[in-house]
Design a protein around this motif. Structure first.
Motif, PDB file in Angstrom:
ATOM      1  N   THR A  22      -8.179   4.625   6.109  1.00 36.88           N
ATOM      2  CA  THR A  22      -6.819   4.198   6.464  1.00 36.88           C
ATOM      3  C   THR A  22      -6.438   2.868   6.617  1.00 36.88           C
ATOM      4  O   THR A  22      -6.332   2.109   6.088  1.00 36.88           O
ATOM      5  N   ARG A  25      -8.637   0.204   5.461  1.00 36.92           N
ATOM      6  CA  ARG A  25      -8.314   0.277   3.654  1.00 36.92           C
ATOM      7  C   ARG A  25      -7.133  -0.688   3.964  1.00 36.92           C
ATOM      8  O   ARG A  25      -7.331  -1.487   3.104  1.00 36.92           O
ATOM      9  N   GLU A  26      -6.253  -0.924   4.856  1.00 33.91           N
ATOM     10  CA  GLU A  26      -4.766  -1.441   5.024  1.00 33.91           C
ATOM     11  C   GLU A  26      -5.262  -3.122   5.365  1.00 33.91           C
ATOM     12  O   GLU A  26      -4.168  -3.511   5.606  1.00 33.91           O
ATOM     13  N   ARG A 305      -0.045   4.614   7.342  1.00 32.84           N
ATOM     14  CA  ARG A 305       0.324   2.729   6.561  1.00 32.84           C
ATOM     15  C   ARG A 305       1.417   2.486   7.444  1.00 32.84           C
ATOM     16  O   ARG A 305       1.729   1.667   7.801  1.00 32.84           O
ATOM     17  N   ALA A 309       3.057  -0.844   9.029  1.00 36.76           N
ATOM     18  CA  ALA A 309       3.734  -2.185   8.034  1.00 36.76           C
ATOM     19  C   ALA A 309       4.915  -2.007   8.683  1.00 36.76           C
ATOM     20  O   ALA A 309       5.693  -1.659   9.243  1.00 36.76           O
TER      21      ALA A 309
END
Ligand SMILES: Cc1cc2nc3c(=O)[nH]c(=O)nc-3n(C[C@H](O)[C@H](O)[C@H](O)COP(=O)(O)OP(=O)(O)OC[C@H]3O[C@@H](n4cnc5c(N)ncnc54)[C@H](O)[C@@H]3O)c2cc1C
Length: 404
Positions: A22, A25-26, A305, A309
């Motif tokens: 993740t 990917r982020e 995430r 974030a």
């Protein structure tokens, strides 16, 4: 919040690996270090009690990701490295061999640890637990010499081992302390169903009976039970549950049945997050602990995430797990520590049914789905909606759950 430039993940189980994927990917491009005390390339655990034990898949087949993925992700994967301490002021993690790793953010994904049995003789050769690939490989190798197996505990792992070993032709006895298997999770009615399921496959299920000793000269020859019975066997598999594994402690790190995290996956230490089996997390007003694969994946995804974030999102996924026993697939969606009523569709006799658990306001809390996989997604949505549902409609096979 500044963007992190070095992230360390402790634990390369399915939660740790999902977090790596993740983060990349982020778009996270900073340093990424993963430490795991195990020696193997990260692998999946559910097949250990099923296909791997049955001998139908190999260790390579159950790798969580191929070596190519690890290269592509540009991860410093450090195996056989055990993290021992964290220093939130210095932003460092220390390993058992004394290495110090700096971090901007840390994810603890240390999974669960086995509950151990403490009875005389338990350390004899021929007594097995089942948590790691190494455990499963040792057990699988030993089974070729075993005719009679005793499984201690009729929980999900015990039941899967019993099922796999019956298929291999072994004589299997299961000892279960409760009156019915799994009744504490699924209720007495389904507990009774699972008892009959074992018996229908010629498992000698002994309930309200526990193990008091393991006997043998150099290796296990029999077990003695609380009812004074002696059961001859050449191997014992202990499946009496797991608890959150919280090896890294700090006086300001809150631990209560697991690392306590908020809805965003934050622990009580700034910059330190936790995901998967090692956590206790908020679900509908209660702090719950879930030890299942899908939760570990979804939790890690959301929390990875959040580690990047500006605006974090709360983790609010309805839990889900499955178990394969005697050719049947059981899927459980939701979470119901207690319930007011149950409603069933389908037939237990045919092993095709869905049992739903409702609260006093007729809201669906959870469901156990036996060999009806199509029900799962719509039930998950119904649980998520938290609206009262009509009991008659729930029972009515003519109405699909999607219509509801
Ligand atoms: C035999 C078996 C069968 C299962 N079957 C099912 C199933 O059918 N369905 C289902 O939903 N779930 C199943 N599960 C449960 C599921 O596999 C777990 O919920 C899932 O693996 C949890 O993932 P995790 O990453 O949180 O923890 P884990 O998979 O436990 O990974 C944690 C990792 O952290 C590492 N670690 C721990 N402490 C340290 C430390 N101090 N330093 C470095 N590394 C550390 C460990 O070595 C491990 O690799 C099964 C589990 C087992 C054991």
């Amino acid at each position: 919040m500044h963007s992190p430039t070095s992230i360390v993940i402790v634990g390369a189980g399915v939660a740790g690996v999902q977090a790596v994927e993740t983060l990349r990917r982020e778009g996270y491009e900073g340093a990424l270090t993963v430490v795991d005390k195990a020696a193997e390339i990260p692998y999946d655990r559910p097949p250990l009690s099923k296909e791997f034990l049955a001998g139908t898949v190999t260790a390579e087949d159950i790798a969580l990701r191929s070596p190519g993925h690890w290269n592509q992700w540009d991860v410093d994967l450090r195996l056989t490295v055990e993290a021992t301490q964290i220093d939130p002021r210095e932003h460092t993690l220390t390993t058992a061999s004394g290495d110090v790793i700096a971090w901007d953010k840390v994810l603890l994904a240390t999974g669960s640890t086995l509950r151990e049995l403490k009875v005389p003789g338990i350390t004899l050769d021929g007594v097995f637990y089942l948590k790691t690939l190494e455990d499963a490989a040792r057990l699988r190798a030993a089974l070729s010499e075993v005719q009679e197996l005793v499984v201690v505990g009729a929980g999900f792992i015990g039941a899967e081992v019993a099922s796999t070993c019956r298929k291999r032709g072994l004589h299997v006895t299961v000892l279960e302390m409760m009156k019915y298997p799994l009744a504490h999770i699924l209720g007495e009615d389904l507990g009774h169903y699972f008892a009959r399921l074992h018996e229908a496959h010629d498992v000698d299920l002994r309930t309200e009976e526990s193990i008091v000793a393991v006997h043998g000269k150099t290796r296990v020859e029999s077990v003695e039970t609380s009812k004074g019975q002696t059961i001859s066997c050449q191997a014992v598999v202990v499946g009496v549950g797991v608890m959150a594994n919280t090896p890294i402690l700090h006086e300001q790190l809150e631990v209560s049945r697991g690392y306590v995290v908020d809805a965003f996956g934050r622990t009580s230490l700034p910059g330190v997050f936790a995901a998967g089996d090692c956590t206790v997390w908020p679900y509908r007003g209660h702090m719950i602990h879930v030890e299942h694969w899908d939760h570990a994946v979804q939790h890690a995804k959301t929390i990875a995430r959040n580690m990047l974030a500006e605006e974090m999102v709360p983790y609010d996924t309805v839990p889900y797990f499955w178990s394969d026993q005697y050719g049947n697939r059981y899927q459980y969606v939701g979470h119901a520590a207690k319930w007011s009523q149950t409603v069933t569709r389908g037939s237990q006799a045919e092993h095709r049914f869905t049992q739903m658990y409702l609260d006093e306001e007729n809201r669906l809390l959870a469901a156990l789905v036996a060999n009806r996989p199509k029900d799962v997604m719509s039930l998950r949505r119904l649980i998520d909606a938290r609206r009262p549902v009509d009991r008659m409609q729930l029972e009515n096979e003519a109405l699909s759950f999607t219509q509801l």
